[in-house]
Design a protein around this motif. Structure first.
Motif, short mmCIF file in Angstrom:
data_model
loop_
_atom_site.label_atom_id
_atom_site.label_comp_id
_atom_site.label_asym_id
_atom_site.label_seq_id
_atom_site.Cartn_x
_atom_site.Cartn_y
_atom_site.Cartn_z
N PHE A 61 27.06 4.18 -1.45
CA PHE A 61 26.50 4.61 -0.40
C PHE A 61 25.97 3.13 0.77
O PHE A 61 26.53 2.89 1.49
CB PHE A 61 25.51 5.48 -0.35
CG PHE A 61 25.12 6.10 0.70
CD1 PHE A 61 25.97 6.96 1.48
CD2 PHE A 61 23.87 5.79 1.44
CE1 PHE A 61 25.41 7.86 2.56
CE2 PHE A 61 23.54 6.45 2.52
CZ PHE A 61 24.20 7.51 3.30
N ILE A 65 27.81 1.41 3.92
CA ILE A 65 27.30 1.03 5.10
C ILE A 65 26.97 -0.18 5.42
O ILE A 65 27.21 -0.65 6.47
CB ILE A 65 25.71 1.70 5.04
CG1 ILE A 65 25.69 3.15 5.12
CG2 ILE A 65 24.90 1.41 6.26
CD1 ILE A 65 24.52 3.95 5.00
N SER A 105 28.29 3.49 11.24
CA SER A 105 28.45 3.26 9.61
C SER A 105 27.59 4.20 8.84
O SER A 105 28.23 4.74 8.14
CB SER A 105 27.99 1.90 9.26
OG SER A 105 28.77 1.01 10.02
N ALA A 106 26.21 4.63 9.38
CA ALA A 106 25.52 5.58 8.73
C ALA A 106 25.89 6.65 8.62
O ALA A 106 25.81 7.63 7.76
CB ALA A 106 24.20 5.20 8.89
N VAL A 107 26.24 7.11 9.86
CA VAL A 107 26.59 8.58 10.04
C VAL A 107 28.18 8.83 9.34
O VAL A 107 28.31 9.89 8.79
CB VAL A 107 26.95 8.82 11.48
CG1 VAL A 107 27.29 10.31 11.62
CG2 VAL A 107 25.43 8.94 12.37
N THR A 109 29.33 7.23 6.64
CA THR A 109 28.98 7.26 5.32
C THR A 109 28.53 8.52 4.87
O THR A 109 28.84 8.95 3.77
CB THR A 109 28.42 6.10 5.04
OG1 THR A 109 29.27 4.80 5.37
CG2 THR A 109 28.23 6.07 3.27
N SER A 110 27.44 9.15 5.62
CA SER A 110 26.72 10.12 5.36
C SER A 110 27.84 11.63 5.36
O SER A 110 27.25 12.36 4.66
CB SER A 110 25.62 10.44 6.28
OG SER A 110 24.62 9.57 6.33
N LEU A 111 28.57 11.51 6.22
CA LEU A 111 29.63 12.59 6.16
C LEU A 111 30.38 12.92 4.86
O LEU A 111 30.63 13.82 4.51
CB LEU A 111 30.88 12.38 7.22
CG LEU A 111 30.46 12.31 8.55
CD1 LEU A 111 31.70 12.08 9.39
CD2 LEU A 111 30.04 13.66 9.07
N ILE A 113 28.69 12.83 1.93
CA ILE A 113 27.81 13.71 1.31
C ILE A 113 28.36 15.14 1.17
O ILE A 113 28.35 16.00 -0.03
CB ILE A 113 26.27 13.94 1.73
CG1 ILE A 113 25.86 12.57 1.70
CG2 ILE A 113 25.61 14.84 0.97
CD1 ILE A 113 24.63 12.08 2.35
N HIS A 135 31.71 11.58 13.47
CA HIS A 135 31.06 10.34 13.55
C HIS A 135 30.92 9.88 14.99
O HIS A 135 29.87 9.05 15.21
CB HIS A 135 31.20 9.49 12.41
CG HIS A 135 32.27 9.04 12.25
ND1 HIS A 135 33.70 9.89 11.83
CD2 HIS A 135 32.87 7.78 12.68
CE1 HIS A 135 34.79 9.21 12.17
NE2 HIS A 135 34.32 7.66 12.36
#
Length: 148
Positions: A61, A65, A105-107, A109-111, A113, A135
């Motif tokens: 993760f 990011i 990038s954070a959003v 990568t969070s997808l 989850i 995103h």
């Protein structure tokens, strides 16, 4: 959901070449970037003398990011995106800045989850005029074929 003025981006109808094959290119770029992220994560595991293996999902993760943020900030594209000839632009048509690179990038990568969200994001890319993923929508960003 607030809509963004996308007037700085090439119009999908008048300048369709900017969006031609973008969904397929995004998918290929994702696979290339996933390979790079896994390789970087494995390198990090070795450098940590295998102690980071206990938190492998967090390592992947964080590496994802960091990799995406660094690449987007420098080139407005990851290495996979550069290879297939696309880049991310903001709603004004500009390259992304460091803050937007990190948030995007954070959003993104969070997808991962919830894997269903990535599938939904790709479907959204197929049906939106600007070929935006989930995103991209909150930021008004999109991928276009690299100009020039």
């Amino acid at each position: 959901m607030a809509m963004h003025d996308m007037s700085g981006l090439p119009d999908p109808e008048l300048n369709a070449d900017f969006y031609r094959d973008v969904p397929a290119k995004r998918l290929v770029a994702w696979f290339l970037d996933a390979f790079i992220i896994v390789a970087l994560s494995i390198a990090f595991i070795f450098l940590s003398f295998f102690t980071a293996i206990w938190v492998l999902p967090l390592v992947i993760f964080a590496v994802s990011i960091a990799y995406r943020t660094i690449c987007l900030n420098a080139y407005s594209a990851t290495l996979g995106m550069r290879f297939v000839g696309i880049e991310i632009r903001d709603r004004k048509g500009n390259r992304v800045d460091s803050t937007l690179a990190f948030l995007h990038s954070a959003v993104f990568t969070s997808l991962f989850i919830i894997p269903l969200l990535i599938i939904a994001s790709f479907v959204v890319v197929l049906v939106t005029p600007y070929k935006q993923g989930l995103h991209d929508l909150p930021f008004g960003t999109t991928a276009i074929r690299s100009p020039g």
